[in-house]
Design an enzyme around this catalytic site. Structure first.
Site, short mmCIF file in Angstrom:
data_model
loop_
_atom_site.label_atom_id
_atom_site.label_comp_id
_atom_site.label_asym_id
_atom_site.label_seq_id
_atom_site.Cartn_x
_atom_site.Cartn_y
_atom_site.Cartn_z
CB SER A 60 -1.03 0.08 1.26
OG SER A 60 -1.70 -1.13 1.20
N1 SAH Z 1 -0.85 -4.95 4.14
C1 SAH Z 1 -0.19 -5.35 2.79
C2 SAH Z 1 -0.97 -4.73 1.48
C3 SAH Z 1 -1.03 -5.97 0.79
S1 SAH Z 1 -2.31 -6.06 -0.55
C4 SAH Z 1 1.15 -4.58 2.80
O1 SAH Z 1 1.55 -3.83 3.75
O2 SAH Z 1 2.05 -4.92 2.06
C5 SAH Z 1 -3.50 -7.06 0.12
C6 SAH Z 1 -3.15 -8.56 0.53
O3 SAH Z 1 -4.33 -8.95 0.95
C7 SAH Z 1 -2.47 -9.41 -0.74
O4 SAH Z 1 -1.37 -9.79 -0.36
C8 SAH Z 1 -3.72 -10.51 -0.75
O5 SAH Z 1 -2.85 -11.82 -1.32
C9 SAH Z 1 -4.49 -10.48 0.39
N2 SAH Z 1 -5.44 -11.17 0.57
C10 SAH Z 1 -6.61 -11.09 -0.16
N3 SAH Z 1 -7.62 -11.48 0.39
C11 SAH Z 1 -7.42 -12.32 1.44
C12 SAH Z 1 -7.81 -13.37 2.41
N4 SAH Z 1 -9.28 -13.62 2.31
N5 SAH Z 1 -7.14 -13.78 3.29
C13 SAH Z 1 -6.04 -13.40 3.53
N6 SAH Z 1 -5.20 -12.39 2.62
C14 SAH Z 1 -6.08 -12.10 1.62
#
Ligand code: SAH
Length: 218
Positions: A60
């Site tokens: 993000s």
């Molecule tokens: N907090 C992260 C943002 C990553 S983007 C950072 O600081 O880098 C969002 C993430 O959510 C992705 O890696 C995606 O694979 C994960 N995601 C999406 N749906 C999910 C679910 N149902 N359970 C766990 N992770 C999930």
């Protein structure tokens, strides 16, 4: 961890954008964002932009991480749950502010890379899980704070139910590509109170594990 000049410039930019919580700014200052970014994009590590981390996912934007962290009002006694570990950056910032940070990711390779970063930065108060975060983490509930870093079409019922009384949850809600709203939910004695924190853009929250993962797990 000593912050470099580019990291300090990012913190100044966050201040300029209205982030005032000194604990949040201090945590961001102490986490090197470059550690969470693939080699190819590392020169952009301290720009205020989301960047690809593989598997179609992104780390993000720093102002979004800062805003969400500030809105979560994390205290040093809190147990915090994050859904969507991704690179681990948001988790690392939260881990600096709370007692224990639980984080769930559905892509195993992303989770493993994030775990290596937590070890490298000696963030020993992070507990990770490979799985579907829409189910929450019932065995460790209730949580003082819950943060979802992927956008749901709706708010999964299971998550607010895993909030402790007085707990706060933040989740982006809405269709992919469309404008999503960042929603804050506070649990009080009578139930849940929601407020809208404005528009955001996140990758989708996807239920279940990636295709093929079930067999690999066996
Ligand atoms: N907090 C992260 C943002 C990553 S983007 C950072 O600081 O880098 C969002 C993430 O959510 C992705 O890696 C995606 O694979 C994960 N995601 C999406 N749906 C999910 C679910 N149902 N359970 C766990 N992770 C999930």
């Amino acid at each position: 961890m000593i912050a470099g000049p580019r990291q300090l410039r990012l913190v100044m930019e966050l201040r300029r954008q209205g982030i005032a919580d000194t604990r949040v700014l201090g945590a961001i200052e102490r986490i090197p964002r470059e550690n969470f970014i693939p080699e190819t994009f590392r020169d952009q590590a301290y720009e205020d932009t989301a960047l690809p981390i593989g598997h179609g996912q992104t780390i993000s934007q720093p102002t979004v991480v800062a805003r969400m962290t500030e809105a979560l009002a994390v205290g040093d006694r809190h147990r915090v749950l994050e859904i969507g570990t991704g690179s681990g950056y948001q988790a690392a910032v939260l881990a600096r502010l709370c007692r224990r940070l639980y984080t769930i990711e559905r892509h195993r390779a992303l989770l493993q890379a994030a775990e290596a970063r937590f070890r490298e930065l000696r963030l020993h108060n992070v507990t990770t899980r490979w799985g579907d975060g829409t189910k929450g983490w019932p065995e460790s509930a209730p949580f003082d704070r819950i943060i979802v870093t992927a956008a749901g079409l709706e708010i999964p019922d299971t998550l607010p139910e895993q909030l402790a009384p007085g707990g706060i949850m933040i989740i982006p809600v809405g269709e992919r590509g469309d404008t999503q709203r960042l929603v804050r939910i506070v649990r009080d004695e009578d139930g849940f109170v929601c407020d809208d924190m404005g528009t955001v853009r996140f990758v989708p929250l996807v239920a279940g594990l990636p295709r093929g993962a079930q067999e690999r797990r066996a």
